[in-house]
Each structure stands twice: as C-alpha cells, then as structure tokens.
Design a protein around this motif. Structure first.
Motif, PDB file in Angstrom:
ATOM      1  N   PHE A 173      -3.489   7.978  -6.293  1.00 29.48           N
ATOM      2  CA  PHE A 173      -3.379   8.627  -7.597  1.00 29.48           C
ATOM      3  C   PHE A 173      -2.566  10.102  -7.326  1.00 29.48           C
ATOM      4  CE2 PHE A 173      -5.171  11.573 -10.873  1.00 29.48           C
ATOM      5  CZ  PHE A 173      -4.992  10.843 -11.858  1.00 29.48           C
ATOM      6  N   GLY A 174      -2.921  10.761  -6.163  1.00 31.70           N
ATOM      7  CA  GLY A 174      -2.467  12.075  -6.112  1.00 31.70           C
ATOM      8  C   GLY A 174      -0.802  12.195  -6.501  1.00 31.70           C
ATOM      9  N   PRO A 175       0.216  11.471  -5.902  1.00 28.77           N
ATOM     10  CA  PRO A 175       1.673  11.551  -6.079  1.00 28.77           C
ATOM     11  C   PRO A 175       2.091  11.118  -7.247  1.00 28.77           C
ATOM     12  CG  PRO A 175       0.891  10.532  -3.910  1.00 28.77           C
ATOM     13  CD  PRO A 175      -0.065  10.584  -4.789  1.00 28.77           C
ATOM     14  N   LYS A 177     -11.388   7.166  -2.905  1.00 28.92           N
ATOM     15  CA  LYS A 177     -10.850   6.977  -1.929  1.00 28.92           C
ATOM     16  C   LYS A 177     -12.220   6.711  -0.749  1.00 28.92           C
ATOM     17  CE  LYS A 177      -6.344   9.486  -2.515  1.00 28.92           C
ATOM     18  NZ  LYS A 177      -5.537  10.607  -1.912  1.00 28.92           N
ATOM     19  N   SER A 178     -13.065   7.343  -1.335  1.00 26.95           N
ATOM     20  CA  SER A 178     -14.440   7.270  -0.304  1.00 26.95           C
ATOM     21  C   SER A 178     -15.076   5.972  -0.895  1.00 26.95           C
ATOM     22  CB  SER A 178     -15.296   8.656  -0.544  1.00 26.95           C
ATOM     23  OG  SER A 178     -15.747   8.719  -2.057  1.00 26.95           O
ATOM     24  N   ALA A 179     -14.561   5.060  -1.580  1.00 25.65           N
ATOM     25  CA  ALA A 179     -15.211   3.942  -1.968  1.00 25.65           C
ATOM     26  C   ALA A 179     -15.459   3.027  -0.783  1.00 25.65           C
ATOM     27  CB  ALA A 179     -14.630   3.033  -2.821  1.00 25.65           C
ATOM     28  N   GLU A 180     -16.515   2.233  -0.627  1.00 23.28           N
ATOM     29  CA  GLU A 180     -16.758   1.397   0.641  1.00 23.28           C
ATOM     30  C   GLU A 180     -15.817   0.183   0.558  1.00 23.28           C
ATOM     31  OE1 GLU A 180     -19.537   1.387   2.533  1.00 23.28           O
ATOM     32  OE2 GLU A 180     -20.407   3.236   1.835  1.00 23.28           O
ATOM     33  N   ALA A 181     -15.378  -0.071   1.721  1.00 25.31           N
ATOM     34  CA  ALA A 181     -14.384  -1.427   1.955  1.00 25.31           C
ATOM     35  C   ALA A 181     -14.702  -2.423   1.027  1.00 25.31           C
ATOM     36  CB  ALA A 181     -14.229  -1.637   3.246  1.00 25.31           C
ATOM     37  N   ARG A 182     -15.938  -2.712   1.089  1.00 21.62           N
ATOM     38  CA  ARG A 182     -16.213  -4.044   0.015  1.00 21.62           C
ATOM     39  C   ARG A 182     -16.055  -3.884  -1.211  1.00 21.62           C
ATOM     40  NH1 ARG A 182     -22.209  -1.902   0.730  1.00 21.62           N
ATOM     41  NH2 ARG A 182     -22.464  -1.023  -1.132  1.00 21.62           N
ATOM     42  N   ASP A 183     -16.233  -2.639  -1.915  1.00 23.56           N
ATOM     43  CA  ASP A 183     -15.661  -2.173  -3.088  1.00 23.56           C
ATOM     44  C   ASP A 183     -14.196  -2.418  -3.492  1.00 23.56           C
ATOM     45  OD1 ASP A 183     -18.271  -1.823  -3.851  1.00 23.56           O
ATOM     46  OD2 ASP A 183     -18.192   0.174  -3.424  1.00 23.56           O
ATOM     47  N   LEU A 221      -6.347   4.325  -6.074  1.00 21.28           N
ATOM     48  CA  LEU A 221      -7.384   5.291  -5.399  1.00 21.28           C
ATOM     49  C   LEU A 221      -7.050   6.682  -5.711  1.00 21.28           C
ATOM     50  CD1 LEU A 221      -7.489   3.118  -1.937  1.00 21.28           C
ATOM     51  CD2 LEU A 221      -8.856   2.737  -3.959  1.00 21.28           C
ATOM     52  N   ALA A 222      -8.192   7.344  -5.785  1.00 20.11           N
ATOM     53  CA  ALA A 222      -8.222   8.728  -5.901  1.00 20.11           C
ATOM     54  C   ALA A 222      -9.106   9.414  -5.459  1.00 20.11           C
ATOM     55  CB  ALA A 222      -8.178   9.036  -7.581  1.00 20.11           C
ATOM     56  N   ASN A 223      -9.027  10.760  -5.490  1.00 18.83           N
ATOM     57  CA  ASN A 223     -10.083  11.698  -4.898  1.00 18.83           C
ATOM     58  C   ASN A 223     -11.155  12.095  -6.121  1.00 18.83           C
ATOM     59  OD1 ASN A 223      -8.925  12.271  -2.374  1.00 18.83           O
ATOM     60  ND2 ASN A 223      -7.705  13.779  -3.161  1.00 18.83           N
ATOM     61  N   ASN A 224     -12.305  11.496  -5.881  1.00 19.54           N
ATOM     62  CA  ASN A 224     -13.437  11.557  -6.713  1.00 19.54           C
ATOM     63  C   ASN A 224     -12.739  11.373  -8.060  1.00 19.54           C
ATOM     64  OD1 ASN A 224     -15.080  12.042  -4.703  1.00 19.54           O
ATOM     65  ND2 ASN A 224     -14.286  14.182  -4.382  1.00 19.54           N
ATOM     66  N   PRO A 225     -12.149  10.519  -8.814  1.00 18.55           N
ATOM     67  CA  PRO A 225     -11.720  10.411 -10.140  1.00 18.55           C
ATOM     68  C   PRO A 225     -13.065  10.291 -10.967  1.00 18.55           C
ATOM     69  CG  PRO A 225     -11.774   8.134  -9.207  1.00 18.55           C
ATOM     70  CD  PRO A 225     -12.147   9.278  -8.162  1.00 18.55           C
ATOM     71  N   SER A 226     -13.137  10.862 -12.202  1.00 19.69           N
ATOM     72  CA  SER A 226     -13.993  10.915 -13.018  1.00 19.69           C
ATOM     73  C   SER A 226     -13.904   9.712 -13.983  1.00 19.69           C
ATOM     74  CB  SER A 226     -13.708  12.386 -14.229  1.00 19.69           C
ATOM     75  OG  SER A 226     -12.388  11.812 -15.008  1.00 19.69           O
ATOM     76  N   VAL A 238       0.498  -1.381   0.027  1.00 20.41           N
ATOM     77  CA  VAL A 238       0.006   0.115   0.004  1.00 20.41           C
ATOM     78  C   VAL A 238       0.827   1.359   0.015  1.00 20.41           C
ATOM     79  CG1 VAL A 238      -1.978   1.319   1.175  1.00 20.41           C
ATOM     80  CG2 VAL A 238      -1.679  -1.153   1.168  1.00 20.41           C
ATOM     81  N   ALA A 239       0.558   2.192  -0.984  1.00 23.13           N
ATOM     82  CA  ALA A 239       1.418   3.387  -0.982  1.00 23.13           C
ATOM     83  C   ALA A 239       0.854   4.361   0.433  1.00 23.13           C
ATOM     84  CB  ALA A 239       0.727   4.124  -2.366  1.00 23.13           C
ATOM     85  N   GLN A 240       1.685   5.375   0.323  1.00 21.37           N
ATOM     86  CA  GLN A 240       1.367   6.361   1.411  1.00 21.37           C
ATOM     87  C   GLN A 240       0.170   7.083   1.035  1.00 21.37           C
ATOM     88  OE1 GLN A 240       3.977   9.568   1.901  1.00 21.37           O
ATOM     89  NE2 GLN A 240       4.257   9.115   3.932  1.00 21.37           N
ATOM     90  N   PHE A 241      -0.750   7.107   1.891  1.00 25.78           N
ATOM     91  CA  PHE A 241      -2.020   7.846   1.910  1.00 25.78           C
ATOM     92  C   PHE A 241      -2.392   8.857   2.921  1.00 25.78           C
ATOM     93  CE2 PHE A 241      -2.747   4.091  -0.633  1.00 25.78           C
ATOM     94  CZ  PHE A 241      -3.866   4.878  -1.776  1.00 25.78           C
ATOM     95  N   GLU A 242      -3.370   9.586   3.061  1.00 28.81           N
ATOM     96  CA  GLU A 242      -3.774  10.369   3.938  1.00 28.81           C
ATOM     97  C   GLU A 242      -3.941   9.385   5.213  1.00 28.81           C
ATOM     98  OE1 GLU A 242      -5.151  10.198   1.097  1.00 28.81           O
ATOM     99  OE2 GLU A 242      -5.031  12.170   0.224  1.00 28.81           O
ATOM    100  N   ASP A 243      -3.858  10.060   6.385  1.00 28.93           N
ATOM    101  CA  ASP A 243      -3.976   9.316   7.659  1.00 28.93           C
ATOM    102  C   ASP A 243      -5.294   8.455   7.745  1.00 28.93           C
ATOM    103  OD1 ASP A 243      -2.523   8.302  10.238  1.00 28.93           O
ATOM    104  OD2 ASP A 243      -4.503   9.549  11.116  1.00 28.93           O
TER     105      ASP A 243
END
Length: 122
Positions: A62-64, A109-115, A86-91, A13-18
C-alpha cells in the motif's frame, strides 16, 4: 490444503520491507500449490510485469501507491488478477476504500501467514 490435478496459483509480489518480503517468500515457497512468478517488483514496473506474467494473484504494498486509483487502474487493466493489498495498520475505512477500487483483500503487514494464505486462496 492440496489441489489435486490443478495448476498452482501463480503470484507476483511487490517490493516490501526486507522482513516482510522474506516472510512472504518463505510461506509461498513452502506451499506446493503456490508458484511465485515475480518478486520485489517496484511500483512503477508493476503494470508491465502483470502484462507479461499474468499471475492469478498480485500482492501489493500500500505504501508506494500514489493513490487508491492506482488499484482501480490495475484492476481495470488486469481483471483476472486478484489484488491483495498489505498495509501498515490499515483502518477499516482504508480497507473499504482499496476494496472499492478493486482489491480482493486488504490486510495489515503484521497479519498472520494463515490470513494472507486465506486471502490468496479466496
């Protein structure tokens, strides 16, 4: 889901927000069929980590990424590792682009864990 007589799926896993990082770690730790081999990996060390750990799945932030071409380089160098972005609201266009460059899946990034788990198990 159980995978009788199978090795766990290894993940890096890459580095993400906490909060995102803690959420990923939590549901990965809860699943006995998943094993985390690297976490909080910064973008410029991701390729060298993949060459050492050889995980089944890599979850990228996706950010970095400097460009979607970074994904193509990772995909070409490590074709046996599935890349989940994982991205912030990707189109839809952004997701099509990262998948075109070698990602297996693209989720918010706001996706459900199951997804996210579904994408890991693909």
């Amino acid at each position: 889901m159980t995978l009788a007589n199978h090795q766990p799926i290894t993940l890096a896993v890459a580095q993400f927000e906490d909060i995102v990082s803690r959420g990923l770690q939590s549901f990965i730790d809860e699943d006995p069929n998943l094993r985390l081999v690297a976490t909080d990996v910064v973008q410029d060390q991701f390729s060298s980590m993949l060459s050492v750990q050889r995980p089944d799945v890599a979850i990228l932030n996706f950010g970095p990424l400097t460009s979607p071409g970074d994904l193509l380089d990772l995909h070409d160098a490590f074709p046996d590792t599935r890349l989940l972005v994982l991205a912030n609201n990707p189109s839809a266009a952004e997701c099509r682009q990262v998948i075109g460059f070698g990602a297996t899946a693209c989720l918010a990034k706001s996706a459900e864990a199951r997804d996210v788990l579904h994408a890991i198990y693909l």
